[in-house]
Design a protein around this motif. Structure first.
Motif, mmCIF file in Angstrom:
data_model
loop_
_atom_site.group_PDB
_atom_site.id
_atom_site.type_symbol
_atom_site.label_atom_id
_atom_site.label_comp_id
_atom_site.label_asym_id
_atom_site.label_seq_id
_atom_site.Cartn_x
_atom_site.Cartn_y
_atom_site.Cartn_z
ATOM 1 N N MET A 11 2.401 13.288 -8.988
ATOM 2 C CA MET A 11 3.955 13.835 -7.535
ATOM 3 C C MET A 11 4.507 12.381 -7.703
ATOM 4 O O MET A 11 5.971 12.656 -7.423
ATOM 5 N N ARG A 12 3.941 11.076 -7.148
ATOM 6 C CA ARG A 12 4.311 10.041 -7.362
ATOM 7 C C ARG A 12 5.366 9.217 -8.278
ATOM 8 O O ARG A 12 6.087 9.014 -8.206
ATOM 9 N N ASP A 13 5.118 9.789 -10.105
ATOM 10 C CA ASP A 13 5.429 9.222 -10.501
ATOM 11 C C ASP A 13 6.545 10.304 -10.715
ATOM 12 O O ASP A 13 7.923 10.114 -11.518
ATOM 13 N N VAL A 49 16.874 4.727 3.777
ATOM 14 C CA VAL A 49 15.751 4.447 3.836
ATOM 15 C C VAL A 49 16.040 2.912 2.799
ATOM 16 O O VAL A 49 15.898 1.495 2.945
ATOM 17 N N ARG A 50 16.301 3.626 1.794
ATOM 18 C CA ARG A 50 16.081 2.203 0.660
ATOM 19 C C ARG A 50 17.223 1.459 1.083
ATOM 20 O O ARG A 50 16.849 -0.068 0.710
ATOM 21 N N ILE A 51 18.051 1.727 1.117
ATOM 22 C CA ILE A 51 19.847 1.031 1.264
ATOM 23 C C ILE A 51 19.056 -0.382 3.210
ATOM 24 O O ILE A 51 19.528 -1.267 2.920
ATOM 25 N N TYR A 110 7.891 1.382 2.127
ATOM 26 C CA TYR A 110 8.074 2.305 2.548
ATOM 27 C C TYR A 110 6.910 2.435 3.146
ATOM 28 O O TYR A 110 7.044 3.730 3.944
ATOM 29 N N ARG A 111 5.729 1.967 2.892
ATOM 30 C CA ARG A 111 4.641 2.631 3.455
ATOM 31 C C ARG A 111 4.698 2.811 4.856
ATOM 32 O O ARG A 111 4.056 3.850 5.715
ATOM 33 N N ALA A 112 5.517 1.644 5.584
ATOM 34 C CA ALA A 112 5.416 1.212 6.865
ATOM 35 C C ALA A 112 6.413 2.161 7.215
ATOM 36 O O ALA A 112 6.047 3.421 8.214
HETATM 37 O O1 DC Z 1 3.237 0.058 -4.998
HETATM 38 P P1 DC Z 1 2.696 1.026 -3.721
HETATM 39 O O2 DC Z 1 2.131 2.057 -3.804
HETATM 40 O O3 DC Z 1 2.559 0.473 -2.311
HETATM 41 O O4 DC Z 1 4.532 2.245 -3.281
HETATM 42 C C1 DC Z 1 5.069 3.611 -2.190
HETATM 43 C C2 DC Z 1 5.618 4.057 -2.333
HETATM 44 O O5 DC Z 1 6.686 3.375 -1.631
HETATM 45 C C3 DC Z 1 5.367 4.399 -3.617
HETATM 46 O O6 DC Z 1 5.587 6.267 -3.225
HETATM 47 C C4 DC Z 1 6.533 4.031 -4.422
HETATM 48 C C5 DC Z 1 7.552 3.620 -3.325
HETATM 49 N N1 DC Z 1 8.989 2.167 -3.750
HETATM 50 C C6 DC Z 1 9.773 2.227 -3.949
HETATM 51 O O7 DC Z 1 10.092 3.567 -3.885
HETATM 52 N N2 DC Z 1 9.603 1.317 -3.807
HETATM 53 C C7 DC Z 1 9.610 0.314 -4.253
HETATM 54 N N3 DC Z 1 10.677 -1.455 -4.365
HETATM 55 C C8 DC Z 1 8.378 -0.282 -3.537
HETATM 56 C C9 DC Z 1 7.840 1.559 -3.464
#
Ligand code: DC
Length: 221
Positions: A180-182, A109-111, A35-37
């Motif tokens: 924010m990320r949570d 993106v997830r799919i 996801y980071r990439a």
């Molecule tokens: O684990 P991380 O912090 O490196 O993850 C980066 C981002 O990707 C974080 O914002 C959550 C998301 N992520 C996700 O939604 N689903 C996953 N399986 C892994 C990470």
């Protein structure tokens, strides 16, 4: 064999998952790096405002990004290349935290990444970590862990991160970024962060890395 390790930001799951992979000799898949990439590539083309509105995603774009991306794991290190260049060290910055958090909420993106992540899991014995590995990617995995820690401990761990410190982030800004990320992980409609019903939930708040790894291993024996 598939071992899934999910959990929130700064729960320590990445370090623990890597140690479990080293111990078992399994292939390690860091789904967050993927996801980071994706976020990294989006950051090269789109502003935060555009990413926030998420209007530009199309299946072709996801496929193009995937085609530019490669993941490998060797000698204890996960490596991601984009267009053949190793960008791994550039993926753990606050900027990419933001982009990854946003692009990972986009269903397309997830799919798009799902089949690829599942393929890695079917090719090798894997330790795979992320947010939805035990719930969505591998709901039938024999070993599922959900690692967490108190909010205060997770913020302290994030604040101890040298990259964030080097980028001049204040402790308050780091805490705000964790919140924010949570929020994004927990509230997105697709694959929100939550423990699988059959996951072993472990709170590592009072534990160091070695003790956390030993605890996870104790369930695998
Ligand atoms: O684990 P991380 O912090 O490196 O993850 C980066 C981002 O990707 C974080 O914002 C959550 C998301 N992520 C996700 O939604 N689903 C996953 N399986 C892994 C990470």
């Amino acid at each position: 064999m598939i071992i899934t390790i999910d959990g929130p930001t700064a729960s320590g799951k990445g370090s623990i998952a890597k140690a479990i992979a080293a111990h078992t000799g399994y292939f390690y898949v860091d789904t967050g790096l993927l996801y980071r990439a994706m976020g990294y590539m989006a950051a090269q083309e789109y502003s935060r405002d555009e990413v926030d509105r998420a209007m530009f995603w199309a299946p072709e774009l996801v496929e193009t990004y995937k085609a530019r991306l490669a993941y490998s794991y060797a000698d204890g290190a996960a490596v991601v290349t984009v267009d053949g260049s190793d960008v791994t060290a550039q993926l753990r910055t606050p900027e990419i935290d933001w982009y990854a958090s946003h692009v990972s909420s986009v269903p397309m993106v997830r799919i798009g990444l799902r089949a690829w992540q599942r393929e890695l899991g079917s090719k090798y014995d894997v330790v795979i970590d992320g947010r939805d590995c035990g719930t969505v990617l591998f709901p039938h995995a024999p070993h599922k862990f959900y690692l967490t820690a108190s909010f205060e401990v997770r913020v302290k761990r994030a604040q101890a991160d040298k990259i964030r410190q080097a980028q001049g982030m204040t402790p308050e800004a780091i805490a705000a970024a964790v919140i924010m990320r949570d929020l994004r992980d927990l509230s997105r409609p697709i694959s929100p962060l939550k423990p699988a019903d059959d996951a072993i939930i472990l709170d590592t708040s009072g534990l160091g890395l070695e003790a956390s790894v030993a605890l996870v291993l104790s369930y695998l024996l």
